[in-house]
Design a protein around this motif. Structure first.
Motif, PDB file in Angstrom:
ATOM      1  N   PHE A  24      62.617  72.394  38.763  1.00  0.00           N
ATOM      2  CA  PHE A  24      63.840  71.935  39.421  1.00  0.00           C
ATOM      3  C   PHE A  24      64.779  73.099  39.683  1.00  0.00           C
ATOM      4  O   PHE A  24      65.296  73.267  40.789  1.00  0.00           O
ATOM      5  CB  PHE A  24      64.531  70.885  38.558  1.00  0.00           C
ATOM      6  CG  PHE A  24      65.923  70.543  39.017  1.00  0.00           C
ATOM      7  CD1 PHE A  24      66.116  69.692  40.089  1.00  0.00           C
ATOM      8  CD2 PHE A  24      67.028  71.086  38.378  1.00  0.00           C
ATOM      9  CE1 PHE A  24      67.399  69.381  40.527  1.00  0.00           C
ATOM     10  CE2 PHE A  24      68.311  70.782  38.803  1.00  0.00           C
ATOM     11  CZ  PHE A  24      68.502  69.925  39.877  1.00  0.00           C
ATOM     12  N   ALA A  27      63.417  75.289  42.278  1.00  0.00           N
ATOM     13  CA  ALA A  27      63.469  74.667  43.605  1.00  0.00           C
ATOM     14  C   ALA A  27      64.839  74.824  44.252  1.00  0.00           C
ATOM     15  O   ALA A  27      64.935  74.911  45.481  1.00  0.00           O
ATOM     16  CB  ALA A  27      63.109  73.185  43.499  1.00  0.00           C
ATOM     17  N   ASN A 140      48.360  64.999  40.137  1.00  0.00           N
ATOM     18  CA  ASN A 140      48.337  66.133  41.055  1.00  0.00           C
ATOM     19  C   ASN A 140      47.216  66.062  42.085  1.00  0.00           C
ATOM     20  O   ASN A 140      46.734  67.095  42.551  1.00  0.00           O
ATOM     21  CB  ASN A 140      48.208  67.441  40.266  1.00  0.00           C
ATOM     22  CG  ASN A 140      49.425  67.703  39.417  1.00  0.00           C
ATOM     23  OD1 ASN A 140      50.464  68.120  39.907  1.00  0.00           O
ATOM     24  ND2 ASN A 140      49.331  67.459  38.118  1.00  0.00           N
ATOM     25  N   ALA A 252      57.822  67.032  34.664  1.00  0.00           N
ATOM     26  CA  ALA A 252      57.988  67.598  36.000  1.00  0.00           C
ATOM     27  C   ALA A 252      57.664  66.568  37.072  1.00  0.00           C
ATOM     28  O   ALA A 252      58.335  66.512  38.120  1.00  0.00           O
ATOM     29  CB  ALA A 252      57.086  68.821  36.152  1.00  0.00           C
ATOM     30  N   ALA A 253      56.652  65.739  36.843  1.00  0.00           N
ATOM     31  CA  ALA A 253      56.285  64.707  37.812  1.00  0.00           C
ATOM     32  C   ALA A 253      57.390  63.673  37.948  1.00  0.00           C
ATOM     33  O   ALA A 253      57.729  63.240  39.056  1.00  0.00           O
ATOM     34  CB  ALA A 253      54.978  64.040  37.391  1.00  0.00           C
ATOM     35  N   GLY A 256      60.237  65.226  39.844  1.00  0.00           N
ATOM     36  CA  GLY A 256      59.881  65.351  41.258  1.00  0.00           C
ATOM     37  C   GLY A 256      60.045  64.036  42.007  1.00  0.00           C
ATOM     38  O   GLY A 256      60.548  64.008  43.131  1.00  0.00           O
ATOM     39  N   LEU A 260      64.020  64.815  42.817  1.00  0.00           N
ATOM     40  CA  LEU A 260      63.818  65.590  44.044  1.00  0.00           C
ATOM     41  C   LEU A 260      63.266  64.740  45.186  1.00  0.00           C
ATOM     42  O   LEU A 260      63.032  65.251  46.279  1.00  0.00           O
ATOM     43  CB  LEU A 260      62.875  66.766  43.760  1.00  0.00           C
ATOM     44  CG  LEU A 260      63.374  67.771  42.707  1.00  0.00           C
ATOM     45  CD1 LEU A 260      62.321  68.845  42.461  1.00  0.00           C
ATOM     46  CD2 LEU A 260      64.694  68.396  43.135  1.00  0.00           C
ATOM     47  N   GLU A 262      60.360  63.548  45.781  1.00  0.00           N
ATOM     48  CA  GLU A 262      59.053  63.938  46.288  1.00  0.00           C
ATOM     49  C   GLU A 262      58.186  62.689  46.466  1.00  0.00           C
ATOM     50  O   GLU A 262      58.325  61.712  45.731  1.00  0.00           O
ATOM     51  CB  GLU A 262      58.384  64.916  45.328  1.00  0.00           C
ATOM     52  CG  GLU A 262      59.084  66.259  45.239  1.00  0.00           C
ATOM     53  CD  GLU A 262      58.409  67.217  44.285  1.00  0.00           C
ATOM     54  OE1 GLU A 262      58.787  68.396  44.272  1.00  0.00           O
ATOM     55  OE2 GLU A 262      57.503  66.781  43.548  1.00  0.00           O
ATOM     56  N   TYR A 264      55.172  60.043  46.243  1.00  0.00           N
ATOM     57  CA  TYR A 264      54.264  59.718  45.152  1.00  0.00           C
ATOM     58  C   TYR A 264      53.313  58.624  45.607  1.00  0.00           C
ATOM     59  O   TYR A 264      53.552  57.930  46.598  1.00  0.00           O
ATOM     60  CB  TYR A 264      55.040  59.272  43.912  1.00  0.00           C
ATOM     61  CG  TYR A 264      55.853  58.001  44.097  1.00  0.00           C
ATOM     62  CD1 TYR A 264      55.307  56.751  43.815  1.00  0.00           C
ATOM     63  CD2 TYR A 264      57.163  58.060  44.562  1.00  0.00           C
ATOM     64  CE1 TYR A 264      56.049  55.596  43.996  1.00  0.00           C
ATOM     65  CE2 TYR A 264      57.912  56.916  44.742  1.00  0.00           C
ATOM     66  CZ  TYR A 264      57.351  55.680  44.451  1.00  0.00           C
ATOM     67  OH  TYR A 264      58.076  54.538  44.641  1.00  0.00           O
TER      68      TYR A 264
END
Length: 300
Positions: A24, A27, A140, A252-253, A256, A260, A262, A264
């Protein structure tokens, strides 16, 4: 407190989850920031912060009585991990590189323990590690992967160096405080990383946003997190500790997806669940196994 069976795993997990925010802060770092300088600055700032803390709390940093061989191995492993990991993810991508590096850590730790110390992993370790590796793959999943086979060697080496760190960490925490041991390790590691400040641009560090990122990474994500991790390593069996480090990609996932924004998939959500189950097995499993064994003995 240290007699509490949950103290070591929970302390280690707290440090690992702080590490999960590294991505994070990277980023939101300003343009021009490189992973190498970020890694070097967090070790340097973290080492200086811990040194100051030790001077305030203990009035000095002990330089005698340490297992200097273990400290040297830890410092070199920490330094090599930065190089292998960041270069590895540069070649094959962050997602796959993280899976290979972090996912291989408990496997390497188990192999090293079995080879050097003749310690065979118990059933809980196999079950938890299997859940964790499957979870990492699901979290991932990347379509259309294409890279040279030898590029995977670097993340594997990163996983190996991380496993070495896990194994020598309990020796580093003796005989003085974990903060002192970690301060010495981080300062040695930062000395090895000094060339990165010359090879890569550092002007971004002196902006308000850049300063915030490196200070958070150095003070919180390095000084605090490494100390918690070292205390956890000191009070957690090595094989369990090595798999608990998989909490980093779990955190982290989650960051994210929910912070963030992201994208999924159903597979990534299932992967997070698998990682969570793995951590529960390692944190709660030994105590439940002990109670069940005592109960069976009592019934007999």
């Amino acid at each position: 407190m240290k007699s509490n069976p949950y103290f070591g795993p929970m302390t280690l997990l707290a440090g690992v989850l702080i590490f999960s925010t590294n991505g994070f802060w990277q980023a939101i770092a300003p343009e021009g920031a490189t992973a190498y300088v970020i890694g070097a600055s967090r070790l340097l700032i973290g080492g200086l912060t811990l040194s100051l803390w030790c001077l305030v709390r203990y009035r000095k940093i002990h330089l005698q009585g340490w297992d200097w061989k273990a400290i040297g191995i830890y410092a070199v492993a920490l330094w090599l991990y930065q190089i292998f990991f960041f270069q590895g993810v540069h070649l094959i991508g962050v997602a796959v590189g993280t899976v290979v590096a972090v996912g291989s850590t408990p496997i390497f730790a188990g192999l090293i323990q079995a080879f050097l110390y003749k310690e065979k992993p118990d059933l809980l370790w196999y079950i938890a590690t299997a859940f964790a590796i499957v979870g990492l793959v699901l979290v991932n999943m990347v379509d259309d992967m294409s890279f040279a086979w030898y590029a995977v060697i670097l993340p594997l080496l990163a996983g190996f160096t991380l496993a070495v760190s896990v194994i020598v960490a309990p020796r580093v925490a003796q005989p003085h405080s974990a903060e002192e041991g970690m301060a010495i390790v981080m300062l040695l590691g930062s000395v090895l990383m000094l060339p990165f400040f010359v090879l890569f641009p550092i002007d971004w560090m002196f902006t308000s946003q850049g300063a915030l990122c490196v200070l958070m990474l150095g003070v919180v994500n390095s000084a605090l997190a490494f100390t918690l991790e070292l205390i956890g390593f000191k009070n957690t069996p090595t094989l369990i500790a090595s798999t608990l480090t998989l909490g980093e990609p779990l955190g982290a996932a989650v960051i994210g997806i929910f912070v963030l924004n992201e994208p999924y998939t159903n597979e990534s959500v299932l992967g997070i669940l698998f990682l969570f189950v793995s951590i529960l097995i390692l944190v709660l499993g030994p105590e439940l196994k002990f109670r069940l064994k005592n109960k069976l003995i009592f019934l007999n």
